[in-house]
Design a protein around this motif. Structure first.
Motif, PDB file in Angstrom:
ATOM      1  N   GLU A  63       0.829  -1.212   0.000  1.00 43.91           N
ATOM      2  CA  GLU A  63       0.000   0.000   0.000  1.00 43.91           C
ATOM      3  C   GLU A  63       0.864   1.264   0.000  1.00 43.91           C
ATOM      4  O   GLU A  63       0.519   2.251  -0.639  1.00 43.91           O
ATOM      5  CB  GLU A  63      -0.910   0.002   1.231  1.00 43.91           C
ATOM      6  N   TYR A  64       1.978   1.208   0.706  1.00 41.48           N
ATOM      7  CA  TYR A  64       2.866   2.367   0.811  1.00 41.48           C
ATOM      8  C   TYR A  64       3.991   2.352  -0.223  1.00 41.48           C
ATOM      9  O   TYR A  64       4.916   3.160  -0.147  1.00 41.48           O
ATOM     10  CB  TYR A  64       3.423   2.485   2.239  1.00 41.48           C
ATOM     11  N   GLY A  65       3.930   1.416  -1.171  1.00 44.92           N
ATOM     12  CA  GLY A  65       4.926   1.370  -2.232  1.00 44.92           C
ATOM     13  C   GLY A  65       6.302   0.955  -1.758  1.00 44.92           C
ATOM     14  O   GLY A  65       7.313   1.379  -2.307  1.00 44.92           O
ATOM     15  N   ARG A  66       6.348   0.096  -0.746  1.00 50.81           N
ATOM     16  CA  ARG A  66       7.626  -0.283  -0.126  1.00 50.81           C
ATOM     17  C   ARG A  66       7.756  -1.789   0.091  1.00 50.81           C
ATOM     18  O   ARG A  66       8.448  -2.241   0.998  1.00 50.81           O
ATOM     19  CB  ARG A  66       7.764   0.406   1.235  1.00 50.81           C
ATOM     20  N   LEU A  67       7.079  -2.577  -0.727  1.00 52.10           N
ATOM     21  CA  LEU A  67       7.078  -4.027  -0.530  1.00 52.10           C
ATOM     22  C   LEU A  67       8.463  -4.600  -0.780  1.00 52.10           C
ATOM     23  O   LEU A  67       9.000  -4.533  -1.881  1.00 52.10           O
ATOM     24  CB  LEU A  67       6.058  -4.694  -1.452  1.00 52.10           C
ATOM     25  N   SER A  68       9.044  -5.171   0.267  1.00 52.53           N
ATOM     26  CA  SER A  68      10.374  -5.770   0.129  1.00 52.53           C
ATOM     27  C   SER A  68      10.238  -7.177  -0.433  1.00 52.53           C
ATOM     28  O   SER A  68       9.232  -7.866  -0.202  1.00 52.53           O
ATOM     29  CB  SER A  68      11.095  -5.804   1.485  1.00 52.53           C
ATOM     30  N   PRO A  69      11.238  -7.626  -1.198  1.00 51.36           N
ATOM     31  CA  PRO A  69      11.186  -8.975  -1.776  1.00 51.36           C
ATOM     32  C   PRO A  69      11.013 -10.072  -0.719  1.00 51.36           C
ATOM     33  O   PRO A  69      10.266 -11.030  -0.940  1.00 51.36           O
ATOM     34  CB  PRO A  69      12.528  -9.105  -2.495  1.00 51.36           C
ATOM     35  N   LYS A  70      11.655  -9.914   0.428  1.00 48.49           N
ATOM     36  CA  LYS A  70      11.564 -10.925   1.489  1.00 48.49           C
ATOM     37  C   LYS A  70      10.133 -11.027   2.013  1.00 48.49           C
ATOM     38  O   LYS A  70       9.603 -12.133   2.187  1.00 48.49           O
ATOM     39  CB  LYS A  70      12.504 -10.556   2.637  1.00 48.49           C
ATOM     40  N   VAL A  71       9.507  -9.890   2.255  1.00 52.66           N
ATOM     41  CA  VAL A  71       8.145  -9.891   2.789  1.00 52.66           C
ATOM     42  C   VAL A  71       7.168 -10.436   1.747  1.00 52.66           C
ATOM     43  O   VAL A  71       6.278 -11.220   2.072  1.00 52.66           O
ATOM     44  CB  VAL A  71       7.749  -8.474   3.262  1.00 52.66           C
ATOM     45  N   LYS A  72       7.358 -10.065   0.503  1.00 56.82           N
ATOM     46  CA  LYS A  72       6.505 -10.583  -0.568  1.00 56.82           C
ATOM     47  C   LYS A  72       6.621 -12.105  -0.650  1.00 56.82           C
ATOM     48  O   LYS A  72       5.609 -12.813  -0.724  1.00 56.82           O
ATOM     49  CB  LYS A  72       6.896  -9.956  -1.907  1.00 56.82           C
ATOM     50  N   LYS A  73       7.835 -12.597  -0.610  1.00 52.31           N
ATOM     51  CA  LYS A  73       8.071 -14.040  -0.690  1.00 52.31           C
ATOM     52  C   LYS A  73       7.384 -14.774   0.461  1.00 52.31           C
ATOM     53  O   LYS A  73       6.733 -15.804   0.258  1.00 52.31           O
ATOM     54  CB  LYS A  73       9.581 -14.316  -0.665  1.00 52.31           C
ATOM     55  N   GLU A  74       7.513 -14.252   1.665  1.00 46.88           N
ATOM     56  CA  GLU A  74       6.905 -14.899   2.833  1.00 46.88           C
ATOM     57  C   GLU A  74       5.384 -14.839   2.773  1.00 46.88           C
ATOM     58  O   GLU A  74       4.703 -15.815   3.105  1.00 46.88           O
ATOM     59  CB  GLU A  74       7.424 -14.269   4.126  1.00 46.88           C
TER      60      GLU A  74
END
Length: 121
Positions: A63-74
């Motif tokens: 939502e804040y345009g800050r999605l990290s690859p690690k968080v997306k993967k999890e």
């Protein structure tokens, strides 16, 4: 910890994760620093907390345009494994939750918005 609905943020713990993450950004931490600090503060997540943590953090970061690859993967791992569906214990709830997770998965796969400035609420 209370859950009152099937949506991602209809859960006390999900709201806590969101609030804490945004608070860390307000304090000047980067996305990576805030994520690592949240992980450190959360300690060992139990089977009910883990999916809520990753899903709420991923939804907030996107939502804040800050999605990290690690968080997306999890978050995708949680969605694809069905881990989050095991906590409802109610077929109607699980069906609604599954639809909500399908929407979140589609959202996470789309390009995220440009980073938004975090303001104190």
């Amino acid at each position: 910890m209370g859950t009152w609905g099937h949506r991602i943020f209809e859960d006390d713990y999900a709201l806590d994760v969101r609030e804490e993450y945004l608070g860390l950004l307000l304090d000047g931490r980067s996305t990576e620093q805030a994520t690592e600090e949240l992980l450190g503060d959360s300690g060992t997540l139990d089977i009910d907390e883990e999916p809520v943590f990753w899903l709420s953090l991923a939804a907030t970061q996107w939502e804040y345009g800050r999605l990290s690859p690690k968080v997306k993967k999890e978050a995708l791992r949680v969605i694809d494994s069905g881990l989050d569906l095991r906590r409802g214990g109610d077929a109607a709830f699980d069906k609604k939750r599954a639809a909500e997770l399908t929407k979140l998965r589609a959202q996470l796969m789309r390009p995220q918005p440009k980073p938004k400035r975090v303001v104190n609420r």
